[in-house]
Motif scaffolding. Structure first.
Motif, mmCIF file in Angstrom:
data_model
loop_
_atom_site.group_PDB
_atom_site.id
_atom_site.type_symbol
_atom_site.label_atom_id
_atom_site.label_comp_id
_atom_site.label_asym_id
_atom_site.label_seq_id
_atom_site.Cartn_x
_atom_site.Cartn_y
_atom_site.Cartn_z
ATOM 1 N N MET A 60 44.479 11.069 10.530
ATOM 2 C CA MET A 60 44.040 12.393 10.085
ATOM 3 C C MET A 60 45.158 13.090 9.327
ATOM 4 N N TYR A 61 44.872 13.425 8.075
ATOM 5 C CA TYR A 61 45.820 14.140 7.229
ATOM 6 C C TYR A 61 45.218 15.489 6.845
ATOM 7 N N HIS A 62 46.092 16.396 6.430
ATOM 8 C CA HIS A 62 45.632 17.679 5.911
ATOM 9 C C HIS A 62 46.232 17.919 4.517
ATOM 10 N N ARG A 63 47.460 18.416 4.483
ATOM 11 C CA ARG A 63 48.102 18.705 3.188
ATOM 12 C C ARG A 63 49.144 17.634 2.848
ATOM 13 N N VAL A 64 49.286 17.385 1.545
ATOM 14 C CA VAL A 64 50.309 16.468 1.050
ATOM 15 C C VAL A 64 51.024 17.189 -0.094
ATOM 16 N N THR A 65 52.311 17.453 0.075
ATOM 17 C CA THR A 65 53.045 18.239 -0.915
ATOM 18 C C THR A 65 54.418 17.652 -1.206
ATOM 19 N N ARG A 66 54.893 17.920 -2.410
ATOM 20 C CA ARG A 66 56.242 17.485 -2.804
ATOM 21 C C ARG A 66 57.309 18.490 -2.356
ATOM 22 N N THR A 118 41.471 9.783 6.666
ATOM 23 C CA THR A 118 40.627 10.979 6.650
ATOM 24 C C THR A 118 41.476 12.205 6.361
ATOM 25 N N PHE A 119 40.943 13.096 5.552
ATOM 26 C CA PHE A 119 41.647 14.314 5.150
ATOM 27 C C PHE A 119 40.731 15.506 5.397
ATOM 28 N N ASP A 120 41.255 16.521 6.068
ATOM 29 C CA ASP A 120 40.449 17.700 6.381
ATOM 30 C C ASP A 120 40.757 18.887 5.476
ATOM 31 N N ASP A 121 39.713 19.666 5.210
ATOM 32 C CA ASP A 121 39.775 20.988 4.581
ATOM 33 C C ASP A 121 39.580 21.001 3.070
ATOM 34 N N GLY A 122 40.076 20.015 2.333
ATOM 35 C CA GLY A 122 39.849 19.991 0.885
ATOM 36 C C GLY A 122 40.901 20.714 0.068
ATOM 37 N N ALA A 139 42.735 2.000 -2.477
ATOM 38 C CA ALA A 139 42.450 2.319 -1.074
ATOM 39 C C ALA A 139 41.361 3.383 -1.000
ATOM 40 N N LYS A 140 40.595 3.328 0.075
ATOM 41 C CA LYS A 140 39.492 4.270 0.251
ATOM 42 C C LYS A 140 39.835 5.341 1.278
ATOM 43 N N ALA A 141 39.245 6.517 1.089
ATOM 44 C CA ALA A 141 39.503 7.638 2.002
ATOM 45 C C ALA A 141 38.258 8.502 2.110
ATOM 46 N N THR A 142 38.236 9.348 3.135
ATOM 47 C CA THR A 142 37.136 10.296 3.321
ATOM 48 C C THR A 142 37.721 11.697 3.404
ATOM 49 N N GLY A 173 32.838 14.254 2.920
ATOM 50 C CA GLY A 173 32.192 14.495 4.202
ATOM 51 C C GLY A 173 32.119 15.976 4.537
ATOM 52 N N ASN A 174 31.391 16.285 5.578
ATOM 53 C CA ASN A 174 31.111 17.660 5.995
ATOM 54 C C ASN A 174 32.148 18.147 7.014
ATOM 55 N N HIS A 175 32.719 19.318 6.767
ATOM 56 C CA HIS A 175 33.664 19.923 7.709
ATOM 57 C C HIS A 175 33.168 21.290 8.161
ATOM 58 N N THR A 176 31.853 21.511 7.997
ATOM 59 C CA THR A 176 31.154 22.763 8.311
ATOM 60 C C THR A 176 31.616 23.888 7.384
#
Length: 287
Positions: A60-66, A118-122, A139-142, A173-176
């Motif tokens: 589970m990932y969220h943010r990716v930043t330099r 998987t990455f949450d929030d967008g 590579a594939k991700a959701t 995918g759906n995160h509500t």
């Protein structure tokens, strides 16, 4: 009166008749043999499928930043993500999207090691930092998106979501939606009140429609906000939406047998662990 053997002229008729009966018997026996073999094959394959299992590490990932000053429990650098994907793939893992896993033929993934990214929030950095790395490794991700966040500052814009959804690498995918803005303490009360299920499911359906309107692709998986859910609610959501798979934030590895009746576990990827440590956790070497 004396009865002699049948005239020689009649012998070929009897012989041909007997041969016909024998031929028919042989055919029946062959058919029975084939049917028996088919039954054995079906039973064998059913047993193999029933016992089939895959090791599924859902990261589970969220943010990716330099910006290294911003890395924390929910934020990592692009180099960390690159290292994670490269290491898992080089050690025999295959990447799949959530819905691909849910629909997989267990006989084809039996004994395999599967990596779910998987990455949450967008967040917007999914497009600028994550997507290029996915393309690099094929590579594939959701990505689990809150619909109302789209086009807001710091989040993905609709065109980016559409592009990635059609790349063959990213499942949306759906995160509500409204649920994601609700404090967990309040959610616990709502989730444990079956009379409130209608509003929750409506929120999930509406968010799914928002995402579908952008991508023109049905949404078929869900990541529960805060990872919190109840078994009864999760079951009802799947029944009402047709979603094939859901995810919690319960930490752990999944021994996947094709059963998606409960949300799958995930492992939060923070900035403090090395790729080697993440890999060892994914293989149950230590927690």
């Amino acid at each position: 009166m004396r009865y002699d053997a049948a005239p020689a002229a009649m012998q070929p008729i009897n012989s041909g008749y007997n041969n016909l009966i024998y031929s028919n018997l042989m055919e029946v026996m062959e058919v029975k043999k084939i049917i028996a073999l088919m039954v054995i094959f079906i039973i064998t394959m059913s047993t193999v499928t029933a016992n089939a299992a895959a090791n599924v590490a859902a990261l589970m990932y969220h943010r990716v930043t330099r910006d290294e000053s911003r890395v924390d429990e929910y934020t990592i650098s692009p180099d960390m993500l690159d290292s994670d994907i490269a290491y898992f793939i080089s050690n025999g893992y295959i990447t799949m999207t959530a819905s691909e896993l849910a629909a997989a033929d267990m006989s084809e993934i039996d004994g395999r090691n599967i990596l779910l990214l998987t990455f949450d929030d967008g967040y917007s950095n999914f497009y600028t930092e994550v997507f290029p790395i996915l393309q690099k490794y094929n590579a594939k991700a959701t990505m689990y998106i809150v619909g109302s966040y789209i086009n807001r500052y710091g989040y993905l814009i609709a065109d980016q979501v559409h592009e990635m959804a059609h790349s063959g690498l990213v499942e949306i995918g759906n995160h509500t939606n409204a649920i994601h803005h609700t404090p967990r303490a309040l959610l616990e009360n709502i989730y444990n009140t079956p009379n409130s299920f209608f509003e929750i499911i409506l929120d999930i359906k509406n968010n799914g429609e928002t995402l579908k309107n952008i991508t023109s692709i049905d949404v078929t998986s869900l990541s529960w906000p805060y990872g919190y859910y109840t078994t009864e609610l999760d079951r009802e959501v799947k029944a009402q939406t047709g979603y094939g798979i859901t995810f919690s934030t319960e930490y752990g590895v999944n021994i996947f047998t094709g059963d998606t009746s409960l949300p799958l576990k995930r492992m939060n990827r923070d900035c403090y662990a090395s790729t080697q440590e993440v890999f060892e956790r994914a293989n149950n070497l230590f927690y």
